[in-house]
Design an enzyme around this catalytic site. Structure first.
Site, PDB file in Angstrom:
ATOM      1  N   HIS A  82      39.885  43.498  40.359  1.00  0.00           N
ATOM      2  CA  HIS A  82      38.766  43.868  39.491  1.00  0.00           C
ATOM      3  C   HIS A  82      37.473  43.182  39.917  1.00  0.00           C
ATOM      4  O   HIS A  82      36.397  43.771  39.837  1.00  0.00           O
ATOM      5  CB  HIS A  82      39.091  43.511  38.036  1.00  0.00           C
ATOM      6  CG  HIS A  82      39.887  44.565  37.329  1.00  0.00           C
ATOM      7  ND1 HIS A  82      39.412  45.253  36.235  1.00  0.00           N
ATOM      8  CD2 HIS A  82      41.123  45.064  37.573  1.00  0.00           C
ATOM      9  CE1 HIS A  82      40.320  46.125  35.828  1.00  0.00           C
ATOM     10  NE2 HIS A  82      41.371  46.017  36.627  1.00  0.00           N
ATOM     11  N   ASP A  83      37.582  41.943  40.355  1.00  0.00           N
ATOM     12  CA  ASP A  83      36.383  41.222  40.764  1.00  0.00           C
ATOM     13  C   ASP A  83      35.780  41.838  42.024  1.00  0.00           C
ATOM     14  O   ASP A  83      34.573  42.111  42.087  1.00  0.00           O
ATOM     15  CB  ASP A  83      36.707  39.749  41.002  1.00  0.00           C
ATOM     16  CG  ASP A  83      35.464  38.919  41.279  1.00  0.00           C
ATOM     17  OD1 ASP A  83      34.458  39.083  40.545  1.00  0.00           O
ATOM     18  OD2 ASP A  83      35.482  38.118  42.224  1.00  0.00           O
ATOM     19  N   VAL A  86      33.897  45.405  42.023  1.00  0.00           N
ATOM     20  CA  VAL A  86      32.578  45.506  41.402  1.00  0.00           C
ATOM     21  C   VAL A  86      31.575  44.626  42.162  1.00  0.00           C
ATOM     22  O   VAL A  86      31.562  43.404  42.014  1.00  0.00           O
ATOM     23  CB  VAL A  86      32.629  45.085  39.922  1.00  0.00           C
ATOM     24  CG1 VAL A  86      31.246  45.202  39.282  1.00  0.00           C
ATOM     25  CG2 VAL A  86      33.633  45.938  39.161  1.00  0.00           C
ATOM     26  N   ASP A  90      32.900  37.823  43.924  1.00  0.00           N
ATOM     27  CA  ASP A  90      31.925  36.782  43.573  1.00  0.00           C
ATOM     28  C   ASP A  90      32.185  36.118  42.232  1.00  0.00           C
ATOM     29  O   ASP A  90      31.331  35.403  41.708  1.00  0.00           O
ATOM     30  CB  ASP A  90      30.521  37.377  43.572  1.00  0.00           C
ATOM     31  CG  ASP A  90      30.364  38.541  42.581  1.00  0.00           C
ATOM     32  OD1 ASP A  90      31.325  38.826  41.828  1.00  0.00           O
ATOM     33  OD2 ASP A  90      29.289  39.174  42.582  1.00  0.00           O
ATOM     34  N   SER A  92      32.129  37.270  39.400  1.00  0.00           N
ATOM     35  CA  SER A  92      31.331  37.773  38.274  1.00  0.00           C
ATOM     36  C   SER A  92      32.232  38.175  37.105  1.00  0.00           C
ATOM     37  O   SER A  92      31.830  38.100  35.944  1.00  0.00           O
ATOM     38  CB  SER A  92      30.460  38.953  38.707  1.00  0.00           C
ATOM     39  OG  SER A  92      31.246  40.036  39.172  1.00  0.00           O
ATOM     40  N   GLU A 104      32.038  41.404  32.068  1.00  0.00           N
ATOM     41  CA  GLU A 104      32.815  42.487  32.675  1.00  0.00           C
ATOM     42  C   GLU A 104      34.188  42.609  32.022  1.00  0.00           C
ATOM     43  O   GLU A 104      34.804  43.679  32.025  1.00  0.00           O
ATOM     44  CB  GLU A 104      32.964  42.241  34.179  1.00  0.00           C
ATOM     45  CG  GLU A 104      31.656  42.352  34.940  1.00  0.00           C
ATOM     46  CD  GLU A 104      31.784  41.982  36.409  1.00  0.00           C
ATOM     47  OE1 GLU A 104      32.907  42.090  36.959  1.00  0.00           O
ATOM     48  OE2 GLU A 104      30.768  41.581  37.018  1.00  0.00           O
ATOM     49  N   HIS A 209      51.481  47.435  41.742  1.00  0.00           N
ATOM     50  CA  HIS A 209      52.034  48.000  40.510  1.00  0.00           C
ATOM     51  C   HIS A 209      53.554  47.887  40.485  1.00  0.00           C
ATOM     52  O   HIS A 209      54.196  48.355  39.552  1.00  0.00           O
ATOM     53  CB  HIS A 209      51.627  49.468  40.374  1.00  0.00           C
ATOM     54  CG  HIS A 209      50.174  49.656  40.079  1.00  0.00           C
ATOM     55  ND1 HIS A 209      49.580  50.900  40.026  1.00  0.00           N
ATOM     56  CD2 HIS A 209      49.184  48.759  39.818  1.00  0.00           C
ATOM     57  CE1 HIS A 209      48.288  50.762  39.749  1.00  0.00           C
ATOM     58  NE2 HIS A 209      48.030  49.476  39.617  1.00  0.00           N
ATOM     59  N   SER A 210      54.123  47.240  41.489  1.00  0.00           N
ATOM     60  CA  SER A 210      55.547  46.932  41.460  1.00  0.00           C
ATOM     61  C   SER A 210      55.860  45.885  40.404  1.00  0.00           C
ATOM     62  O   SER A 210      57.008  45.757  39.963  1.00  0.00           O
ATOM     63  CB  SER A 210      55.993  46.426  42.843  1.00  0.00           C
ATOM     64  OG  SER A 210      57.301  45.911  42.807  1.00  0.00           O
ATOM     65  N   ASP A 269      57.745  43.929  45.531  1.00  0.00           N
ATOM     66  CA  ASP A 269      58.549  44.530  46.584  1.00  0.00           C
ATOM     67  C   ASP A 269      58.295  46.026  46.668  1.00  0.00           C
ATOM     68  O   ASP A 269      57.432  46.569  45.971  1.00  0.00           O
ATOM     69  CB  ASP A 269      60.035  44.243  46.354  1.00  0.00           C
ATOM     70  CG  ASP A 269      60.556  44.793  45.017  1.00  0.00           C
ATOM     71  OD1 ASP A 269      59.831  45.577  44.347  1.00  0.00           O
ATOM     72  OD2 ASP A 269      61.685  44.437  44.635  1.00  0.00           O
TER      73      ASP A 269
END
Length: 344
Positions: A82-83, A86, A90, A92, A104, A209-210, A269
């Protein structure tokens, strides 16, 4: 992928660790860190003289926190994603709201994110050793790297440091830049490409997403009024048990959820890809990877070869972590990751 080190130099086999806790959403190249702002000064061993134990301290703290709160390792992977998505890697994302800015973390795209307080714990440990020296953005990147390894994923080597921390939140850019759970493959690949990550790397990074879980709010559209025809019938029935109504709300703390991977929910995995081939992709964007001709071959290969998945994941994580670093005159080294430094 062009410019990658060999798999033997990027990844070493990691032990499989288990935990009942869960959470989640959601290439070492010379060009990645050199793009924009003169590379922001990223280099290997950046703190070798100013704070020689910086990376060891982060690794020690990650291990301690993981064994107390297993879901922290997943949280840091998602937070780095996520950092970096955007504007820049940094930190943020970590800023709290002020009288003139919105965090954020308040965006709907950040729904379900947690464990930011433990980033503060890691930062505090580094500050005790080397005050005002190690950036929050480096702490976050290193924590994600070490978190991946402790989850049984790859041991990523070659992560450059020297990131600077943003002095402002970019809350107005979050909705535009963070991919959504039901986006098209084109939209996802385009966004990753902006970070220098190609299709193969994007498929590998989505393999995060495992681990973790997904709130029912992001699933019910595939389950009601009827189960999506592309979902395995038995899996659809299981998901309806986990998400028994179509009115799941995003803005409640007591949310229902389903695990991304029922077999190895806290192991990074290739079960994620096996699930996609079996039509058990939890999010719509995940399942689409197995059907799109631009990504299907990568899904099949990663499903068949866990070492290949780990190699590509490690490479792509490095590329993403070096996205658009701030120059020395653009950022700072925050002493408290939640707030910009007071004016001198």
């Amino acid at each position: 992928m062009t410019g990658l080190r060999s798999s033997s130099s990027l990844v070493a086999a990691a032990p499989v660790l288990s935990s009942a806790a869960l959470l989640f959403f959601c290439c070492f190249t010379t060009g990645a860190a050199d793009a924009g702002n003169g590379g922001g000064g990223l280099r290997l061993g950046y703190y070798s003289e100013s704070c020689p134990r910086a990376e060891d301290i982060v690794k020690e703290q990650v291990a301690q926190l993981y064994h107390k709160h297993g879901n922290t390792a997943v949280s840091w992977l998602r937070a780095l994603f996520h950092d970096c998505m955007v504007r820049s890697c940094d930190a943020s994302l970590l800023l709290e709201p002020t009288a003139t800015s919105v965090s954020e973390k308040a965006s709907p795209r950040s729904f379900g994110m947690r464990n930011f307080k433990y980033i503060d714990v890691i930062k505090a440990a580094v500050e005790r050793e080397c005050p005002g020296t190690v950036s929050c953005s480096d702490v976050l990147a290193l924590a994600a790297r070490d978190g991946a390894a402790i989850l049984g994923g790859p041991r990523v080597v070659g992560m450059r440091t020297g990131r600077r921390d943003s002095r402002e939140s970019h809350d107005d850019e979050v909705e535009r830049d963070i991919p959504n759970h039901n986006d098209s493959v084109s939209a996802v690949l385009s966004r990753f490409a902006a970070l220098g990550v190609d299709a193969e790397g994007a498929v590998a990074l989505l393999g995060a997403h495992s681990v973790g879980r997904v709130h029912c709010f992001n699933l019910v559209a595939r389950l009601y009024p009827t189960v999506d025809a592309g979902v395995d019938q038995a899996y659809g029935a299981y998901l309806r048990q986990r998400c028994p109504t179509a009115d799941a709300r995003e803005d409640t703390r007591d949310v229902a959820y389903a695990r991304n991977d029922r077999a190895t929910p806290m192991v990074l995995d290739n079960m994620y890809y096996k699930n996609l081939l079996a039509r058990r992709g939890l999010l719509l964007v995940d399942q689409r990877l197995a059907d799109d001709p631009r990504t299907a071959s990568f899904v099949a290969r990663m499903a068949a070869d866990n070492a290949y998945f780990h190699d590509r994941f490690a490479a792509a994580l490095l590329t993403m972590s070096e996205y658009n670093p701030l120059g020395d005159d653009e950022g700072e080294i925050r002493r408290d990751c939640r707030f910009v430094n007071p004016a001198a």
